[in-house]
Design an enzyme around this catalytic site. Structure first.
Site, PDB file in Angstrom:
ATOM      1  N   ASP A  21       0.947  -1.335   0.022  1.00  0.00           N
ATOM      2  CA  ASP A  21      -0.072  -0.032   0.136  1.00  0.00           C
ATOM      3  C   ASP A  21       0.887   1.185  -0.097  1.00  0.00           C
ATOM      4  O   ASP A  21       1.927   1.431   0.767  1.00  0.00           O
ATOM      5  CB  ASP A  21      -1.001  -0.092   1.369  1.00  0.00           C
ATOM      6  CG  ASP A  21      -1.597   1.174   1.342  1.00  0.00           C
ATOM      7  OD1 ASP A  21      -1.852   2.029   0.476  1.00  0.00           O
ATOM      8  OD2 ASP A  21      -2.144   1.640   2.627  1.00  0.00           O
ATOM      9  N   ASN A  23      -0.541   4.566   0.001  1.00  0.00           N
ATOM     10  CA  ASN A  23      -0.949   5.868   0.471  1.00  0.00           C
ATOM     11  C   ASN A  23      -1.997   5.833   1.636  1.00  0.00           C
ATOM     12  O   ASN A  23      -2.349   6.548   2.146  1.00  0.00           O
ATOM     13  CB  ASN A  23      -1.922   6.274  -0.680  1.00  0.00           C
ATOM     14  CG  ASN A  23      -2.844   5.415  -0.997  1.00  0.00           C
ATOM     15  OD1 ASN A  23      -3.170   4.318  -0.538  1.00  0.00           O
ATOM     16  ND2 ASN A  23      -4.068   5.842  -1.670  1.00  0.00           N
ATOM     17  N   ASP A  29      -1.634  -1.194  -4.069  1.00  0.00           N
ATOM     18  CA  ASP A  29      -1.848  -0.479  -5.231  1.00  0.00           C
ATOM     19  C   ASP A  29      -0.680  -0.384  -6.128  1.00  0.00           C
ATOM     20  O   ASP A  29       0.212  -0.949  -5.745  1.00  0.00           O
ATOM     21  CB  ASP A  29      -2.390   0.849  -4.722  1.00  0.00           C
ATOM     22  CG  ASP A  29      -1.351   1.665  -3.669  1.00  0.00           C
ATOM     23  OD1 ASP A  29      -0.153   1.548  -4.090  1.00  0.00           O
ATOM     24  OD2 ASP A  29      -1.740   1.948  -2.554  1.00  0.00           O
ATOM     25  N   ASP A  98      -4.541 -10.319 -15.926  1.00  0.00           N
ATOM     26  CA  ASP A  98      -5.682 -11.492 -15.765  1.00  0.00           C
ATOM     27  C   ASP A  98      -6.766 -11.225 -16.696  1.00  0.00           C
ATOM     28  O   ASP A  98      -7.221 -10.163 -16.727  1.00  0.00           O
ATOM     29  CB  ASP A  98      -6.031 -11.450 -14.241  1.00  0.00           C
ATOM     30  CG  ASP A  98      -6.188 -12.892 -13.499  1.00  0.00           C
ATOM     31  OD1 ASP A  98      -6.942 -13.534 -14.200  1.00  0.00           O
ATOM     32  OD2 ASP A  98      -5.609 -12.967 -12.370  1.00  0.00           O
ATOM     33  N   ASP A 199      -8.768 -16.509 -16.496  1.00  0.00           N
ATOM     34  CA  ASP A 199      -9.773 -17.188 -15.145  1.00  0.00           C
ATOM     35  C   ASP A 199     -10.595 -18.042 -15.843  1.00  0.00           C
ATOM     36  O   ASP A 199     -11.341 -17.726 -16.734  1.00  0.00           O
ATOM     37  CB  ASP A 199     -10.384 -15.820 -14.587  1.00  0.00           C
ATOM     38  CG  ASP A 199     -10.992 -16.083 -13.266  1.00  0.00           C
ATOM     39  OD1 ASP A 199     -10.228 -16.480 -12.288  1.00  0.00           O
ATOM     40  OD2 ASP A 199     -12.143 -16.252 -13.378  1.00  0.00           O
ATOM     41  N   GLU A 259      -6.636 -21.167 -16.455  1.00  0.00           N
ATOM     42  CA  GLU A 259      -6.923 -21.635 -15.482  1.00  0.00           C
ATOM     43  C   GLU A 259      -8.199 -22.857 -15.754  1.00  0.00           C
ATOM     44  O   GLU A 259      -9.081 -22.318 -16.440  1.00  0.00           O
ATOM     45  CB  GLU A 259      -7.587 -20.771 -14.385  1.00  0.00           C
ATOM     46  CG  GLU A 259      -8.016 -21.528 -12.758  1.00  0.00           C
ATOM     47  CD  GLU A 259      -8.669 -20.560 -11.988  1.00  0.00           C
ATOM     48  OE1 GLU A 259      -8.581 -20.785 -10.935  1.00  0.00           O
ATOM     49  OE2 GLU A 259      -9.539 -19.608 -12.503  1.00  0.00           O
ATOM     50  N   HIS A 332      -3.431 -17.179  -5.025  1.00  0.00           N
ATOM     51  CA  HIS A 332      -4.551 -16.294  -4.293  1.00  0.00           C
ATOM     52  C   HIS A 332      -5.837 -17.157  -3.807  1.00  0.00           C
ATOM     53  O   HIS A 332      -6.517 -16.561  -2.996  1.00  0.00           O
ATOM     54  CB  HIS A 332      -4.984 -15.142  -4.947  1.00  0.00           C
ATOM     55  CG  HIS A 332      -5.739 -15.381  -6.076  1.00  0.00           C
ATOM     56  ND1 HIS A 332      -5.108 -15.951  -7.287  1.00  0.00           N
ATOM     57  CD2 HIS A 332      -7.010 -15.020  -6.659  1.00  0.00           C
ATOM     58  CE1 HIS A 332      -6.042 -16.266  -8.166  1.00  0.00           C
ATOM     59  NE2 HIS A 332      -7.176 -15.792  -7.827  1.00  0.00           N
ATOM     60  N   ASP A 333      -5.934 -18.328  -4.355  1.00  0.00           N
ATOM     61  CA  ASP A 333      -7.277 -18.872  -3.970  1.00  0.00           C
ATOM     62  C   ASP A 333      -6.915 -20.207  -3.286  1.00  0.00           C
ATOM     63  O   ASP A 333      -7.912 -21.195  -2.697  1.00  0.00           O
ATOM     64  CB  ASP A 333      -7.565 -19.734  -5.230  1.00  0.00           C
ATOM     65  CG  ASP A 333      -8.212 -18.737  -6.185  1.00  0.00           C
ATOM     66  OD1 ASP A 333      -8.748 -17.470  -5.862  1.00  0.00           O
ATOM     67  OD2 ASP A 333      -8.477 -18.900  -7.371  1.00  0.00           O
TER      68      ASP A 333
HETATM   69  O1  ISL Z   1     -10.219 -22.457  -5.434  1.00  0.00           O
HETATM   70  C1  ISL Z   1     -11.353 -22.618  -5.651  1.00  0.00           C
HETATM   71  C2  ISL Z   1     -12.041 -23.976  -5.506  1.00  0.00           C
HETATM   72  O2  ISL Z   1     -13.104 -23.682  -4.244  1.00  0.00           O
HETATM   73  C3  ISL Z   1     -12.359 -21.508  -6.091  1.00  0.00           C
HETATM   74  O3  ISL Z   1     -12.158 -20.734  -4.930  1.00  0.00           O
HETATM   75  C4  ISL Z   1     -12.046 -20.570  -7.262  1.00  0.00           C
HETATM   76  O4  ISL Z   1     -13.182 -19.752  -7.480  1.00  0.00           O
HETATM   77  C5  ISL Z   1     -11.677 -21.423  -8.405  1.00  0.00           C
HETATM   78  O5  ISL Z   1     -10.518 -22.018  -8.472  1.00  0.00           O
HETATM   79  C6  ISL Z   1     -11.578 -20.360  -9.709  1.00  0.00           C
HETATM   80  O6  ISL Z   1     -11.103 -19.175  -9.443  1.00  0.00           O
HETATM   81  C7  ISL Z   1     -10.835 -18.207 -10.210  1.00  0.00           C
HETATM   82  O7  ISL Z   1     -12.274 -17.456 -10.454  1.00  0.00           O
HETATM   83  C8  ISL Z   1     -12.769 -17.089  -9.380  1.00  0.00           C
HETATM   84  C9  ISL Z   1     -11.881 -16.368  -8.599  1.00  0.00           C
HETATM   85  O8  ISL Z   1     -12.905 -16.068  -7.167  1.00  0.00           O
HETATM   86  C10 ISL Z   1     -10.660 -16.628  -8.074  1.00  0.00           C
HETATM   87  O9  ISL Z   1     -10.103 -15.669  -7.396  1.00  0.00           O
HETATM   88  C11 ISL Z   1     -10.172 -16.877  -9.565  1.00  0.00           C
HETATM   89  O10 ISL Z   1      -8.731 -17.365  -9.299  1.00  0.00           O
HETATM   90  C12 ISL Z   1     -13.970 -16.341  -9.861  1.00  0.00           C
HETATM   91  O11 ISL Z   1     -13.550 -15.514 -11.065  1.00  0.00           O
HETATM   92 CA    CA Z   2      -3.628   1.990  -1.331  1.00  0.00          CA
END
Ligand code: ISL
Ligand code: CA
Length: 562
Positions: A21, A23, A29, A98, A199, A259, A332-333
């Site tokens: 971050d 700011n 950001d 993405d 995605d 993905e 991140h998931d």
């Molecule tokens: O990891 C998962 C299985 O439960 C899910 O959380 C995930 O939604 C899935 O892997 C798809 O992920 C992608 O599309 C989603 C988004 O929430 C995730 O962050 C993204 O990586 C919807 O856009």
């Molecule tokens: Ca910020």
């Protein structure tokens, strides 16, 4: 196999909200990222994958996009983004963006129009249905709990949302929609980006008629099912991928990674075989499901090394010479790899380095998720109110209502919840881990006093420098990138060992996956005259004989054999 820059690259994934971050508003950001480009350059990564930075009401942290061609206010402006791209390029790094086009936000102008009336010109940009007898058209469940359908009072039909109700699915069967998406992609590519991470791209084509999983609805209280048979690798998905490739991707020297939920290696090869002109690689989920029980992600079960070995081996062999693998154990998931597959308490350094050795010595492109390189771990917040992820929050409510104990639910969140990977990046031991001068949008992991970038950079033996060395080795030894894979001693219950082969050379990788000593016997079929120890996470006598190797807890070694 063709040589390509993206095969030789290491990718670093940034989740902008949690990176840095600039700011003091508690939200990471673009200027924050810009201030850390020298750090990324020091690590040696080649490509940055930036999670969505587009305008979004943040129902799903940017995966619900309301304008594909402008930047989220929280993150900065388009000129900040341009500065970021230039800053990466001037340091010899690339940027992939993405691409979230299975769905948009319900606040996207297309959907705002689409829901106005059944005859609106944008109606067919989304998937609408009248439903049956006052019930949704089918029994598909959303990935984020509840029905995948939402009734729109005003226009009197249901729309499909495989994710949250604020993420309506786009209708790829509509050529006008596809053209809009290709134009948008071209707009970003013409700005000079180096590719896309796509995605849930294998969900874009739905089976016509949208059938129910469990047959006709009987008018009772609906229960929802995973409708994957009707939208995972749907009937027209390859037609769309080839069209996208022809219209857009093929015109640029870029990398693409899709993905791909629930794909087998055979299905994946349809996306990534070089002669099919679709994508360069996919993220599959088989390894990420290794600790899921029959009840799915939240039905946590201990993983088995035998499964990890067989899944990785299957993918390594199936794609060799055909397509290309992506190599990741967290993002991140997903929970943090060190907590999930290593030992973040007793052997954090050893196990973090061992797992890194695996990811960086297989055939494929390794992806580092922010914080992985300093051994960031899972987190356990006391209350559900401390969690922000829509998947966690919805699941918690649903499971509680279904009678599960709160303790059991919280425990599954501790092990599998997505917020494990989303706590702010730990830069130093100052307040809020140096992430922000304000209050972070999601609390920092309390272990930041020990685990942070500043400490990692000051310790020559840190996980960070081990990653740096792995990345350098990849540049020096072609075999690490292109060698083909053979598993060794498959039956060994503690050790994962394999060989990579390229021409006359061999790479021997030996990994103790547990916190106990282990023994590895080199099969007599492996023949060599000379050996060179390329990297290891313990002191090793480089002259040591390899017939029988005694490994210490989580010990990892990589030899080049000739
Ligand atoms: O990891 C998962 C299985 O439960 C899910 O959380 C995930 O939604 C899935 O892997 C798809 O992920 C992608 O599309 C989603 C988004 O929430 C995730 O962050 C993204 O990586 C919807 O856009
Ligand atoms: Ca910020």
């Amino acid at each position: 196999m063709d040589k390509k820059w993206w095969k030789e690259s290491v990718v670093y994934q940034i989740y902008p909200r949690s990176f840095k971050d600039s700011n003091g508003d508690g939200i990471g950001d673009l200027q924050g990222i810009i201030s850390k480009l020298d750090y990324l350059n020091h690590l040696g990564v080649d490509v940055v994958w930036l999670c969505p930075v587009y305008q979004s009401p943040n129902d799903d942290n940017g995966y619900d996009i309301s304008n594909y061609q402008s930047i989220m206010n929280d993150f900065g402006t388009l000129s900040d983004w341009e500065e970021l791209l230039a800053g990466l390029h001037s340091r010899g790094m690339k940027l992939i963006m993405d691409l979230v086009v299975n769905h948009s936000s319900d606040e996207h102008a297309w959907f705002v129009e689409s829901r106005k009336s059944q005859d609106n010109p944008y109606r067919d940009y989304y998937i609408w249905s009248p439903g049956k007898d006052g019930q949704p058209p089918n029994d598909w469940g959303s990935f984020f709990s509840g029905s995948a359908w939402e009734y729109d009072e005003k226009s009197e039909e249901y729309y499909l949302h495989l994710f949250s109700r604020k993420q309506p699915d786009l209708n790829w069967d509509n050529p006008k929609l596809r053209k809009e998406i290709y134009d948008m992609m071209t707009w970003w590519l013409d700005k000079g980006i180096d590719g896309f991470r796509m995605d849930v791209i294998n969900l874009i084509s739905k089976v016509p008629g949208l059938p129910s999983v469990s047959g006709e609805s009987n008018g009772e209280q609906p229960t929802y099912h995973f409708g994957g048979d009707y939208f995972v690798n749907g009937p027209r998905v390859h037609e769309y991928m080839q069209e996208m490739n022809r219209e857009v991707l093929s015109k640029y020297d870029i990398m693409t990674v899709g993905e791909a939920v629930n794909v087998t290696p055979e299905e994946a090869s349809l996306y990534v075989s070089e002669d099919r002109n679709e994508l360069n690689m996919v993220f599959h989920f088989e390894l990420m499901d290794v600790d899921s029980g029959p009840g799915g992600k939240w039905n946590v079960q201990p993983w088995k090394l035998a499964d990890i070995k067989s899944i990785i081996s299957k993918w390594q062999v199936a794609l060799d010479g055909k397509g290309w693998n992506s190599l990741y154990m967290n993002n991140h998931d997903q929970p943090r790899m060190l907590s999930r597959f290593g030992d973040d308490k007793l052997f954090p350094k050893e196990s973090g380095k061992m797992l890194a050795t695996l990811l960086h010595t297989l055939q494929g492109t390794p992806y580092i998720y922010q914080g992985e390189e300093i051994g960031m771990t899972n987190v356990q917040f006391a209350s559900i109110d401390d969690y922000k992820d829509i998947e966690i929050v919805n699941m918690y409510k649903e499971y509680l209502a279904a009678g599960h104990s709160e303790e059991k639910i919280m425990n599954s969140i501790y092990i599998k919840g997505r917020d494990n990977g989303r706590t702010p990046m730990q830069w130093n031991s100052e307040s809020q881990a140096g992430f922000t001068t304000g209050t972070p949008w999601l609390a920092v992991n309390p272990n930041y006093q020990d685990i942070n970038v500043e400490n990692a950079l000051a310790d020559p033996d840190s996980i960070f420098y081990y990653y740096k060395k792995l990345i350098e080795l990849r540049k020096q030894h072609e075999i690490i990138v292109y060698g083909s894979y053979t598993i060794l001693a498959e039956e060994n219950e503690q050790v994962y060992a394999y060989l990579r082969t390229l021409g006359e050379e061999q790479l021997l990788v030996v990994l103790n996956f547990f916190g106990e000593p282990a023994t590895f016997d080199l099969p007599s079929t492996v023949k060599f005259q000379a050996k060179e120890l390329l990297i290891s996470n313990y002191e090793v006598n480089p002259e040591e004989e390899l017939n029988t190797i005694q490994l210490r807890p989580y010990e990892a070694r990589v030899y080049k054999l000739k």
